[in-house]
Write an enzyme that holds these catalytic residues in place. Sequence first.
Site, PDB file in Angstrom:
ATOM      1  N   ASP A  85     141.813  52.783  10.461  1.00  0.00           N
ATOM      2  CA  ASP A  85     142.101  51.403  10.871  1.00  0.00           C
ATOM      3  C   ASP A  85     142.473  50.624   9.604  1.00  0.00           C
ATOM      4  O   ASP A  85     141.628  50.363   8.753  1.00  0.00           O
ATOM      5  CB  ASP A  85     140.870  50.792  11.533  1.00  0.00           C
ATOM      6  N   HIS A  86     143.739  50.229   9.503  1.00  0.00           N
ATOM      7  CA  HIS A  86     144.237  49.574   8.288  1.00  0.00           C
ATOM      8  C   HIS A  86     143.618  48.188   8.082  1.00  0.00           C
ATOM      9  O   HIS A  86     143.690  47.623   6.988  1.00  0.00           O
ATOM     10  CB  HIS A  86     145.766  49.460   8.347  1.00  0.00           C
ATOM     11  N   ARG A  87     143.007  47.625   9.104  1.00  0.00           N
ATOM     12  CA  ARG A  87     142.345  46.329   8.931  1.00  0.00           C
ATOM     13  C   ARG A  87     141.094  46.464   8.085  1.00  0.00           C
ATOM     14  O   ARG A  87     140.637  45.489   7.475  1.00  0.00           O
ATOM     15  CB  ARG A  87     141.976  45.746  10.302  1.00  0.00           C
TER      16      ARG A  87
END
Length: 440
Positions: A412-414
């Site tokens: 998850d790039h967040r």
Amino acid sequence: MAIELLMPALSPTMEEGTLAKWLVKEGDTISSGDVIAEIETDKATMEFEAVDEGIMGKLLIAEGTEGVKVNAAIAILLEEGEDASAMDNMGAAPAPAAAAESAPAEAPKTEAPKAEASAAAPAPAAPVAASGERIFASPLARRIAAQKGLDLTTMSGSGPKGRIVKADVENATAAPKAEAPKAAATSEAAPAKAAPSGPTADVVAKMYADREYEEIKLDGMRKTIAARLTEAKQTIPHFYLRRDIKLDALLKFRAELNHQLTGKGVKLSVNDFIIKAVANALQEVPEANAVWAGDRVLQMKSSDVAVAVAIEGGLFTPVLRDSDMKSLSTLSKEMKDLAHRARDRKLAPHEYQGGSFAISNLGMFGIDNFDAIVNPPHAGILAVGAGVKKPVVGDDGELTVATVMSVTMSVDHRVIDGALGANLLKAIVDNLENPVAMLA
């Protein structure tokens, strides 16, 4: 005062369930803590305990009814000294069992008018704390609290599993109710449901009208899997990191350990080593041991690793808590127990909720590699393929044969950026290629 027993929320994500079985009948005496029904959630069959005491006046929902909404009335409990006339103000009963079974989709429509008709003594909706967590209170406790102006979010309960009961509110002092903006904040925090896409069921059915097929009804688990994974793919910015791992040292070390553990009845699997490698890596790269929480990131202290377990009709992801603190043999025993109970659908919600990172291993099915979907709020998941003998160039520059396992980490790039994800995957690889050092 007759009490409506409502469909309980047996997990934080439960919206509806199946009333699998009644364990009491009309006229039975009920005590607080008695198990009165079995309810199927999207993941498991769980027991429903009574909070209040009394006589079971009427069972409103037939056993076997699917799609019963949380907080829908399922039975009426009479207090001591009351007779059936006390139920007159509780509203019309729902459709009979036969109708509920023949048209379960209509059940929610039947329940809604009943809830409106019981205006004489309604049970206020279950309160919600500022954190977004539901406050569990009996219907009678909610009515008394509403009459006395009590704020249930400020109270702690003495009933089963901390539920607020009649005795908790009878002698409590009135306090100002929580401000309305909290409800607004809660609704804003709730993730928006994914908009439907693709052709409708009727359109698809017409496309295959001239073909023979069997229609398979979706159960609660399959509906939840569909909803959550659709949400995950639509809302989580995935990226993927891939590595090959040489397993020869691990396989040799595993064989030695299993030989030594023969007398203890313990047999370590490659998956046990993967769980331990991930748990240690999350401690070595602590910034990656985190979860997405809407408007913030929660960085976890312990390594709670979820492992996907396939069952008939779906899957569970039981969580091995504090995996970094446990030995391989302990992890192995715990994983076998969780997997066995998962296949029997006997896991409690706290055993498959939580964790910050997951593992999905399809290597035993001969899959070389695949990309897994991040299970929110986790920050990542490791997709593990089969160990296959391949030609590799050794450290001395010579061509040799090694057992190589391909893994893909979905992130998850967040929560995790590229370099941080690369460091986490490197730590996992190092642990697996140097298993002795991993246990030092």
